[in-house]
Design an enzyme around this catalytic site. Structure first.
Site, mmCIF file in Angstrom:
data_model
loop_
_atom_site.group_PDB
_atom_site.id
_atom_site.type_symbol
_atom_site.label_atom_id
_atom_site.label_comp_id
_atom_site.label_asym_id
_atom_site.label_seq_id
_atom_site.Cartn_x
_atom_site.Cartn_y
_atom_site.Cartn_z
ATOM 1 N N GLN A 1 146.652 30.416 -78.608
ATOM 2 C CA GLN A 1 145.659 31.410 -77.998
ATOM 3 C C GLN A 1 145.461 32.505 -79.155
ATOM 4 O O GLN A 1 146.636 33.012 -79.507
ATOM 5 C CB GLN A 1 146.184 31.861 -76.871
ATOM 6 C CG GLN A 1 145.445 32.987 -76.364
ATOM 7 C CD GLN A 1 145.715 34.335 -76.237
ATOM 8 O OE1 GLN A 1 146.846 34.548 -76.452
ATOM 9 N NE2 GLN A 1 144.809 35.237 -76.732
ATOM 10 N N LYS B 1 138.213 31.428 -73.832
ATOM 11 C CA LYS B 1 138.790 31.768 -72.546
ATOM 12 C C LYS B 1 138.343 33.109 -71.977
ATOM 13 O O LYS B 1 138.123 33.917 -72.618
ATOM 14 C CB LYS B 1 140.305 32.104 -72.783
ATOM 15 C CG LYS B 1 141.149 32.532 -71.339
ATOM 16 C CD LYS B 1 142.717 32.238 -71.799
ATOM 17 C CE LYS B 1 143.498 32.633 -70.462
ATOM 18 N NZ LYS B 1 143.935 34.064 -70.423
ATOM 19 N N HIS C 1 141.401 36.579 -66.308
ATOM 20 C CA HIS C 1 142.964 37.078 -66.951
ATOM 21 C C HIS C 1 143.887 37.559 -65.583
ATOM 22 O O HIS C 1 144.522 38.535 -65.805
ATOM 23 C CB HIS C 1 142.559 38.245 -67.638
ATOM 24 C CG HIS C 1 143.440 38.310 -68.972
ATOM 25 N ND1 HIS C 1 143.052 38.329 -70.219
ATOM 26 C CD2 HIS C 1 144.852 38.807 -68.883
ATOM 27 C CE1 HIS C 1 144.153 38.489 -70.795
ATOM 28 N NE2 HIS C 1 145.157 39.000 -70.315
ATOM 29 N N SER D 1 143.528 31.735 -62.742
ATOM 30 C CA SER D 1 143.562 32.858 -61.981
ATOM 31 C C SER D 1 143.583 32.843 -60.629
ATOM 32 O O SER D 1 142.691 32.360 -59.875
ATOM 33 C CB SER D 1 142.072 33.841 -62.462
ATOM 34 O OG SER D 1 142.423 33.952 -63.794
ATOM 35 N N GLY D 2 144.851 32.912 -60.046
ATOM 36 C CA GLY D 2 145.163 33.205 -58.560
ATOM 37 C C GLY D 2 145.882 31.645 -57.998
ATOM 38 O O GLY D 2 146.270 31.708 -56.936
HETATM 39 C C1 FNR Z 1 148.643 37.127 -69.424
HETATM 40 N N1 FNR Z 1 147.420 36.596 -69.790
HETATM 41 C C2 FNR Z 1 146.952 36.427 -71.263
HETATM 42 N N2 FNR Z 1 145.801 35.644 -71.401
HETATM 43 C C3 FNR Z 1 145.710 35.400 -72.768
HETATM 44 O O1 FNR Z 1 144.727 34.907 -73.237
HETATM 45 N N3 FNR Z 1 146.783 36.152 -73.693
HETATM 46 C C4 FNR Z 1 147.890 36.943 -73.415
HETATM 47 O O2 FNR Z 1 148.742 37.196 -74.258
HETATM 48 C C5 FNR Z 1 148.066 36.903 -72.041
HETATM 49 N N4 FNR Z 1 149.234 37.709 -71.643
HETATM 50 C C6 FNR Z 1 149.448 37.756 -70.142
HETATM 51 C C7 FNR Z 1 150.584 38.500 -69.822
HETATM 52 C C8 FNR Z 1 150.958 38.824 -68.485
HETATM 53 C C9 FNR Z 1 152.189 39.503 -68.111
HETATM 54 C C10 FNR Z 1 150.202 37.781 -67.545
HETATM 55 C C11 FNR Z 1 150.318 37.869 -66.134
HETATM 56 C C12 FNR Z 1 148.866 37.364 -68.133
HETATM 57 C C13 FNR Z 1 146.380 36.061 -68.593
HETATM 58 C C14 FNR Z 1 146.897 34.663 -68.489
HETATM 59 O O3 FNR Z 1 146.893 33.810 -69.627
HETATM 60 C C15 FNR Z 1 146.092 33.898 -67.267
HETATM 61 O O4 FNR Z 1 145.002 34.162 -67.577
HETATM 62 C C16 FNR Z 1 146.513 34.602 -66.056
HETATM 63 O O5 FNR Z 1 147.890 35.223 -65.794
HETATM 64 C C17 FNR Z 1 146.023 33.753 -64.610
HETATM 65 O O6 FNR Z 1 146.114 34.120 -63.372
HETATM 66 P P1 FNR Z 1 147.622 33.961 -62.678
HETATM 67 O O7 FNR Z 1 147.876 32.766 -62.536
HETATM 68 O O8 FNR Z 1 148.761 35.001 -63.206
HETATM 69 O O9 FNR Z 1 147.037 34.502 -61.385
#
Ligand code: FNR
Length: 382
Positions: free
Chosen positions: A143, A253, A277, A307-308
């Site tokens: 990513q 994304k 996110h 997400s969720g």
């Molecule tokens: C993330 N997310 C995220 N997305 C991304 O593209 N790069 C990143 O470095 C991060 N870092 C990150 C840190 C933390 C602590 C969280 C909780 C989330 C977003 C992640 O990839 C994803 O889209 C969401 O976490 C999905 O939602 P749920 O499953 O947490 O509800």
């Protein structure tokens, strides 16, 4: 069988088997600012709550005598046959969630044993080459947070390609950080200083921009990272450049609008990663409500959704609404916090077991049978 052989009685499971239990255990374990960083989100956190309640609006139609005693949860993605439709979405601070501060390697190891692909964040505590090497035979994705230094972006993608990643996920929704009250209250970002930057610090282009190597002056290297991290001026005009960075599958994304899906498709993108996110960036609509229109606009392009998702039935519901595969964030993040690699493996196996059981008990033997017809709206439990 599990009820008799392991999970219960004198031999209780090693970690919680529900999302609420995982979150409570992670709250106990983690330093409170770090816990809030993971658990929290944008604004009044309505978006992240709505992400979860959006799933509760849907029920699953039960079909009996359907011959679903054996299920096949495998899916095809970019020519890879994946054992299940589940991915680990990128978590930038996963590196510091584990006791040894090598959470990226723990996630990669869990990916290798489970076959659940890891989407490795730009913000890793270990160089991406080390993480790729720990993935074993499981395909992984890199990513990219597109920095405002184009040579650096190219270098990161080139390294990911050379290290053997199977696709590049460009996250578009974080060109600057969202309004996150918990982090503002705790002044979390100074706390995270220097964390999860080893991947940048190992990059030759990044290093060439510094007066002194990061090992000698980590403070200056961190400050340089902070000014390079995001690119607020990126627009659709830059898609040609992004596309030219790699021959690997390119995924965008954060796309949740059908018009944006069509622009992506016209620009040669290979898949959409529909996500808000986890409600951490913009205050917006629940991503799940936007998924059907995204799937329709995507036409033949795969759509990955996150997400969720908190449970096995949530996986089934997102697939029925048209996702090709689904991602989780916080659930495996909490697994990493409470048990490292073993904690992540436990979370993945619980979610997948529940998804499999949900399909079986409702009479669906394969992912292909999960169409919008299997859902019923207005099921809200409350
Ligand atoms: C993330 N997310 C995220 N997305 C991304 O593209 N790069 C990143 O470095 C991060 N870092 C990150 C840190 C933390 C602590 C969280 C909780 C989330 C977003 C992640 O990839 C994803 O889209 C969401 O976490 C999905 O939602 P749920 O499953 O947490 O509800």
């Amino acid at each position: 069988g599990l009820y008799f052989t392991g999970l219960g009685g004198d031999n209780p499971p090693p970690y919680p088997v529900t999302f609420a239990g995982l979150e409570a255990a992670a709250r106990e374990k983690l330093e409170h600012r770090l816990f809030d960083y993971v658990a929290g989100g944008a604004g009044d956190e309505h978006t992240q709550r709505a992400n979860v309640t959006a799933f509760e609006q849907w029920g699953i139609m039960p079909r009996m005598l359907a011959g679903a005693a054996e299920r096949d949860l495998s899916v095809e993605l970019f020519g890879h046959r994946l054992p299940t439709p589940l991915l680990m979405s990128p978590i930038g601070v996963i590196g510091v969630m584990t006791d040894d501060e090598h959470g990226d390697l723990a996630t990669a190891a869990a990916s290798a044993t489970s076959g659940v692909p890891m989407v490795a964040s730009t913000l890793m505590q270990d160089p991406l080459e080390d993480v790729a090497a720990a993935l074993g035979d499981t395909p992984g994705f890199f990513q990219l947070y597109t920095p405002n230094d184009r040579d650096l972006a190219e270098s990161l993608v080139r390294r990911a390609d050379a290290a053997g990643f199977s696709g590049i996920v460009v996250t578009l929704d974080t060109w600057t950080l969202g309004y996150r009250p918990r982090d503002l209250r705790h002044a979390t970002f100074p706390q995270l200083r220097g964390y999860c930057l080893a991947n940048y610090f190992s990059d030759p282009v990044f290093r060439s921009r510094l007066a002194a190597p990061p090992e000698e002056d980590p403070e200056a290297a961190t400050m340089h990272w902070a000014t390079t991290f995001g690119n607020p001026t990126l627009t659709w005009d830059d898609l040609t450049w992004l596309r030219s960075l790699t021959d690997l599958p390119l995924l965008l994304k954060g796309i949740c609008h059908p018009d944006d899906v069509r622009r992506a498709r016209d620009g040669g993108v290979d898949a959409i990663y529909c996500s808000n996110h986890g409600g951490r960036q913009a205050a917006t609509a629940p991503a799940l409500d936007l998924l059907p229109a995204v799937v329709e606009a995507a036409d033949a392009m795969p759509v990955i959704f996150d997400s969720g998702l908190r449970s096995g039935p949530d996986i089934v519901k997102a697939l029925a609404l048209g996702a090709t595969a689904v991602g989780i964030g916080r659930p495996y993040g909490y697994g990493a916090a409470i048990g490292g690699q073993a904690g992540i493996e436990f979370v993945l196996s619980c979610l997948l077991a529940e998804a499999d059981l949900t399909m079986g008990l409702n009479g669906y033997a394969s992912i292909a049978e999960l169409t919008p017809d299997v859902l019923v709206r207005g099921w809200d439990r409350k």
